[in-house]
Design an enzyme around this catalytic site. Sequence first.
Site, PDB file in Angstrom:
ATOM      1  N   GLU A   1       0.837  -1.218   0.000  1.00 14.21           N
ATOM      2  CA  GLU A   1       0.000   0.000   0.000  1.00 14.21           C
ATOM      3  C   GLU A   1       0.866   1.260   0.000  1.00 14.21           C
ATOM      4  O   GLU A   1       0.708   2.146   0.840  1.00 14.21           O
ATOM      5  CB  GLU A   1      -0.980  -0.012   1.187  1.00 14.21           C
ATOM      6  CG  GLU A   1      -1.991  -1.131   1.071  1.00 14.21           C
ATOM      7  CD  GLU A   1      -3.224  -0.999   1.968  1.00 14.21           C
ATOM      8  OE1 GLU A   1      -3.273  -0.099   2.824  1.00 14.21           O
ATOM      9  OE2 GLU A   1      -4.144  -1.826   1.798  1.00 14.21           O
TER      10      GLU A   1
ATOM     11  N   GLU B   1      -5.061  -8.724  -0.094  1.00 10.29           N
ATOM     12  CA  GLU B   1      -5.831  -8.323   1.081  1.00 10.29           C
ATOM     13  C   GLU B   1      -7.289  -8.187   0.676  1.00 10.29           C
ATOM     14  O   GLU B   1      -7.621  -7.359  -0.180  1.00 10.29           O
ATOM     15  CB  GLU B   1      -5.334  -6.991   1.664  1.00 10.29           C
ATOM     16  CG  GLU B   1      -4.023  -7.134   2.403  1.00 10.29           C
ATOM     17  CD  GLU B   1      -3.593  -5.883   3.156  1.00 10.29           C
ATOM     18  OE1 GLU B   1      -4.464  -5.141   3.644  1.00 10.29           O
ATOM     19  OE2 GLU B   1      -2.378  -5.658   3.235  1.00 10.29           O
TER      20      GLU B   1
HETATM   21  O1  AHR Z   1      -5.300  -5.612   7.070  1.00  8.85           O
HETATM   22  C1  AHR Z   1      -5.219  -4.416   7.774  1.00  8.85           C
HETATM   23  C2  AHR Z   1      -4.560  -3.305   6.971  1.00  8.85           C
HETATM   24  O2  AHR Z   1      -5.340  -2.999   5.863  1.00  8.85           O
HETATM   25  C3  AHR Z   1      -3.219  -3.635   6.374  1.00  8.85           C
HETATM   26  O3  AHR Z   1      -2.183  -3.467   7.269  1.00  8.85           O
HETATM   27  C4  AHR Z   1      -3.110  -2.641   5.258  1.00  8.85           C
HETATM   28  O4  AHR Z   1      -2.303  -3.105   4.209  1.00  8.85           O
HETATM   29  C5  AHR Z   1      -4.545  -2.417   4.851  1.00  8.85           C
HETATM   30  O5  AHR Z   1      -4.860  -1.077   4.755  1.00  8.85           O
END
Ligand code: AHR
Length: 511
Positions: A193, A315
């Site tokens: 990210e 994610e």
């Molecule tokens: O999964 C929680 C958070 O969500 C992670 O650390 C990040 O990559 C995303 O914004």
Amino acid sequence: MKRPILLQLAILGFCSQVFSQNKLVVNADQGGETISRHIYGHFSEHLGHCIYGGYWVGEDSPIPNTRGIRNDVVQALKDIQIPNLRWPGGCFADEYHWMDGIGLRSQRPKMVNTHWGGVTEDNSFGTHEFLDLCEQLGCEPYITGNLGSGTIEEMSKWVEYVTFDGESPMSNLRRQNGREKPWKVKFWGVGNENWGCGGNMTADFYAGQYRRYATYCRSYGDNQLYKIACGPNGGDYSWTETVMKNVGRQMQGLSLHHYTVPNNWTDKGSATRFNESDYFSTVEKTLLMDELVSKHSTIMDRYDPQKRTGLIVDEWGTWYNVEPGTNPGFLYQQNTLRDAIVAAVNLNIFNTHCDRVKMANIAQTVNVLQAVILTDEEKMALTPTYWVYYLYKVHQDATLLPVSLSSNKYELNGKKIDAVNVSASKDAQGKIHITLVNIDLNNAQSVEAELRGVKANGISGKILTSAKINDYNSFESPSVVGVKDFKDAKLSGGKLTIKLPAKSIVMLEVE
Ligand code: AHR
């Protein structure tokens, strides 16, 4: 007796609503794409009680463990054939300095976990412990390196430390720390990210940084790295465009993050106390994954028509308000049948797009967000989402079968979504597996299925459902939502009729 015409029409309309069938065709003699087992991957970050308490209890803990890693969690994850595990973050990854997590535990420096609750991290779980965990799980590690606040040298040395077999400063240090042979680490993330917590970069800037960092992540010996670039946040198509254009063949994968948030980021909604409208909106937002994957794939196709670069959805999952009374920085939430529906729909979407989606990682495995496992000291509960992975493991490395489905609609407040969601595959033994979700909260759905190109000799099935959509498994009542045998699929004259109860997930095996 002759009924008035209006009454006849009303009866007809009523009947078509109740009895109209969903039609499914499974083309069992077609299909060439493999559903990578890595679509069933996981993500575990130094966040709340995911690592500490979730996996790591330390060697002296009364909780049964192997070298500090709890045995019950390892066994549960082996039972769903966990194929890979992404670590150490998330946002934590771009603040993590791996050298703080090696050597004697008592001498490891501490740090503040600024993203997640501001707690002190003692670094007792580091590279050796993570790779030991992966070996115990029998899964492939996926390490995300620090591009946000770490140096190129640091990332390059981490790769050398874990994967180099010969004599070098880093491989010697590894040996000094008790590991003679290198590990096999294929999946390597170059930042996380970086449009946000990983450095707030523009796509252009990140692409340039990626090229520099990735250059020095070497493939030693036969350890061929599969480098994964930071991809877009949800529907940020221009990020994908820029990275595809400027990075090209220097990456093997491009990540995509998309969370299902029922309301909005300020008030996300409760994990357990929700009404039908919250449920509907949760599923609607989950279905957006299909659009995201399709549109990012279309951009990727322009730069990479041969589909050599994988879309890595590393994610995904539901994100609610934390459970009342828990640390807001720990992202601890319960998990109901609604989460199971979300997981089942997402996994069907990933299967369907397996020509481009080569990996996906649910966030996060234990005690954080859409967890498959919850722990409290020595107690462990398997969530409804866990049971989806249990049912769907049959798709791992199987051949995707093309399907066509005409589905009834599930309607609420003037909005409509398809009631039925599906994917199908054929495994190495020739068995066909069809995973169906009845999203409709109130109505059973009858599906008439045709299996083309195969003579079906027998059918069996399993179902995951519960009396209420907000049912969940607690430590006190761990088996409220679980898998049972499914008997409502009938084969007759080559046709398959399936009666899916409301809010259910069914896995059928056809031989
Ligand atoms: O999964 C929680 C958070 O969500 C992670 O650390 C990040 O990559 C995303 O914004």
